[in-house]
Design an enzyme around this catalytic site. Structure first.
Site, PDB file in Angstrom:
ATOM      1  CB  THR A 135      -0.876  -0.004   1.275  1.00  0.00           C
ATOM      2  OG1 THR A 135      -1.514  -1.268   1.356  1.00  0.00           O
ATOM      3  CG2 THR A 135      -1.907   1.079   1.263  1.00  0.00           C
ATOM      4  CB  ALA A 144      15.242  16.681  -4.120  1.00  0.00           C
ATOM      5  CD  GLU A 166       8.595  12.796   9.983  1.00  0.00           C
ATOM      6  OE1 GLU A 166       9.515  13.600  10.140  1.00  0.00           O
ATOM      7  OE2 GLU A 166       7.744  12.562  10.860  1.00  0.00           O
ATOM      8  N   GLY A 197       2.165   8.265  10.607  1.00  0.00           N
ATOM      9  CA  GLY A 197       1.921   8.349   9.164  1.00  0.00           C
ATOM     10  C   GLY A 197       2.437   9.629   8.529  1.00  0.00           C
ATOM     11  N   GLY A 238      -7.882  -1.019   5.276  1.00  0.00           N
ATOM     12  CA  GLY A 238      -6.425  -1.060   5.146  1.00  0.00           C
ATOM     13  C   GLY A 238      -5.687  -0.243   6.198  1.00  0.00           C
ATOM     14  CD  GLU A 260       0.615  -2.106  11.714  1.00  0.00           C
ATOM     15  OE1 GLU A 260       1.677  -2.641  11.379  1.00  0.00           O
ATOM     16  OE2 GLU A 260       0.272  -0.997  11.283  1.00  0.00           O
ATOM     17  CE  LYS A 298       2.326   3.823  14.270  1.00  0.00           C
ATOM     18  NZ  LYS A 298       0.876   3.741  14.062  1.00  0.00           N
ATOM     19  N   GLY A 345      -2.420   5.164   6.009  1.00  0.00           N
ATOM     20  CA  GLY A 345      -2.944   5.293   4.646  1.00  0.00           C
ATOM     21  C   GLY A 345      -1.824   5.428   3.634  1.00  0.00           C
TER      22      GLY A 345
HETATM   23  N1  HSE Z   1      -1.950   0.207  11.903  1.00  0.00           N
HETATM   24  C1  HSE Z   1      -1.404   1.512  11.996  1.00  0.00           C
HETATM   25  C2  HSE Z   1      -2.478   2.452  12.546  1.00  0.00           C
HETATM   26  C3  HSE Z   1      -0.943   1.965  10.628  1.00  0.00           C
HETATM   27  O1  HSE Z   1      -3.653   2.063  12.564  1.00  0.00           O
HETATM   28  O2  HSE Z   1      -2.145   3.531  13.008  1.00  0.00           O
HETATM   29  C4  HSE Z   1      -0.061   3.181  10.650  1.00  0.00           C
HETATM   30  O3  HSE Z   1       1.109   2.984  11.376  1.00  0.00           O
END
Ligand code: HSE
Length: 435
Positions: A13, A33, A127, A132, A185, A188, A203, A300
């Site tokens: 994805t 860049a 990052e 995300g 989607g 995990e 995280k 996403g």
């Molecule tokens: N599964 C994770 C979430 C995806 O739902 O935040 C992004 O790291």
């Protein structure tokens, strides 16, 4: 300036988003860049019809990417830990810079990977691994670099937040919402990572390592998931003026650093309490700047690709080292983007709030409505208040649908000239800020 050459591992994805965003924004990205970004090899065990790989060669053996002499930056988007670590360490051993979106990899194997990168003189950028598309790593590492961080707290798992939001707003069951998060989607590959707080712990430990300059200590994060939360807890918390959010908290306490992930009641009026759905947000409390809040899409395809490509651009800039490109305006200036016109206010589209004070006479409201209708402006809502005792003037409040500013200005001019309109019309633009 020669293009910077990328080896992209994984065709899932996020890789699909990376290919799309790179192609769509190629000109902007090159300008920022200071050179073109060129994907010269892809490593993927299988194809993905959602990924447009064009004529880029694809290796089924991913190690061919890590050892390809042409590749300067290896972008790891395969997920998992063991093989991803092998691949990244092989890339580092071959002098590649690394960009990864893999939070499990950094949280669990980061100490070893960073040590190898330091010895090899290459950069590891991640990052996309936290929150995300929100540039939280750059914010903490660069934007807040002058501060001492006291604590940070965040909603850093979109799936968990989506589940809690749907339970609160629609009274849906846990299992039902989780199934939808999987279908969309967000979740995990193993959704217990989301539900049990492991993903948030990955995280959190990454954020804490940057905020407090400490090694990654994933095994020491206290982790509690949202599995035990029932709809009635959500309701009772509301009644008490709180909202339940699944937070990752890292705090510098007198005795040491707190690292914890758990469901938490927070007062409803806190901004964090109003972060809903799959959105993420992180509050960072610092000694100099105070509290700052970072909010956005935590998962996403394209949001995560945005963070992946930001790291690629950063490294490309450093690798090619053209100082002039570090001033964003100059980068833009050398491209056609500088020729963009700035729209005059009359050319914008907006919805409007109008407050028109009118004489309380028959036919006034219809005169107002027909002026708006003649101008092609449709009314979304209208409120007419009763006049105050001994007054002949009533306020009429109108909310319009989206209209051209020039049309609205013309209509206001006509309204203002009606004998039944008293005083100046108040006009405030309305922005829903939803897309
Ligand atoms: N599964 C994770 C979430 C995806 O739902 O935040 C992004 O790291």
């Amino acid at each position: 300036m020669d293009a910077v050459k990328i080896g992209l591992c994984g065709l899932g994805t996020v890789a699909g988003g990376t290919l799309r965003v790179l192609s769509r924004n190629f000109e902007n990205i090159s300008a920022r860049a200071g050179c073109d970004i060129q994907i010269v090899r892809i490593g993927a065990r299988r194809d993905n019809p959602d990924c447009d790989t064009g004529d880029i060669p694809i290796s089924r053996d991913l190690m061919e990417v890590a050892t390809d002499p042409e590749v300067e930056i290896l972008v790891e988007l395969i997920g998992g830990t063991d093989y991803a670590a092998e691949l990244v360490l092989a890339g580092i051993a071959n002098g590649k810079h690394i960009v990864t979106a893999n939070k499990a990899l950094i949280a669990e194997r980061g100490n070893e990977i960073f040590a190898a990168a330091e010895a090899a003189g290459v950069t590891v950028a991640y990052e996309a691994a936290v929150a995300g598309g929100i540039p939280i790593i750059k914010a903490v590492r660069e934007g807040l670099a002058a501060n001492s961080v006291n604590w940070l707290a965040g909603i850093i798992n979109g799936t968990g937040n989506f589940i809690l939001t749907e339970m609160k707003e629609k009274g849906r069951s846990f299992a039902d919402v989780l199934a939808e998060a999987q279908a969309l989607g967000y979740a995990e590959a193993d959704p217990t990572f989301d539900v049990e707080g492991i993903d948030a712990a990955h995280k959190l430990v990454i954020l804490a390592s940057i905020a407090f300059g400490m090694p990654l200590s994933f095994d020491e994060v206290y982790t509690e998931g949202i599995g035990a939360i029932e709809t009635q807890d959500v309701d009772y918390a509301e009644e008490l003026g709180y909202r339940i959010k699944h937070l990752g908290i890292a705090r510098k306490s007198p005795g040491g650093i707190e690292l914890r992930v758990h469901p938490t009641l927070i007062p409803q009026e806190r901004l964090l309490a109003n972060v809903n759905g799959v959105k993420n947000a992180v509050v960072v409390d610092c000694d100099a700047v105070g509290q700052t809040l970072y909010y956005g899409a935590g998962a996403g395809s394209e949001p995560t690709a945005s963070a992946v490509l930001a790291d690629v651009i950063d490294i490309a800039r450093n690798v090619r080292g053209d100082q002039s490109r570090r001033v964003p305006y100059l980068s833009y200036h050398s491209h056609a983007i500088a020729d963009q016109v700035i729209l005059p206010i009359e050319a914008i589209q907006s919805s409007y709030y109008l407050r028109v004070s009118v004489l309380d006479r028959p036919g006034v409201l219809s005169a107002v409505a027909s002026i708006l209708s003649d101008a092609g402006i449709s009314i979304e809502a209208i409120i007419q208040k009763a006049p105050r005792p001994d007054e002949d003037v009533v306020p009429v409040i109108i909310l319009t649908n989206s209209a051209l500013e020039q049309s609205l200005a013309d209509a206001v001019f006509r309204l203002q000239s009606l004998d039944s309109v008293v005083g100046a019309i108040t006009r405030i633009r309305v922005e829903n800020l939803d897309d």
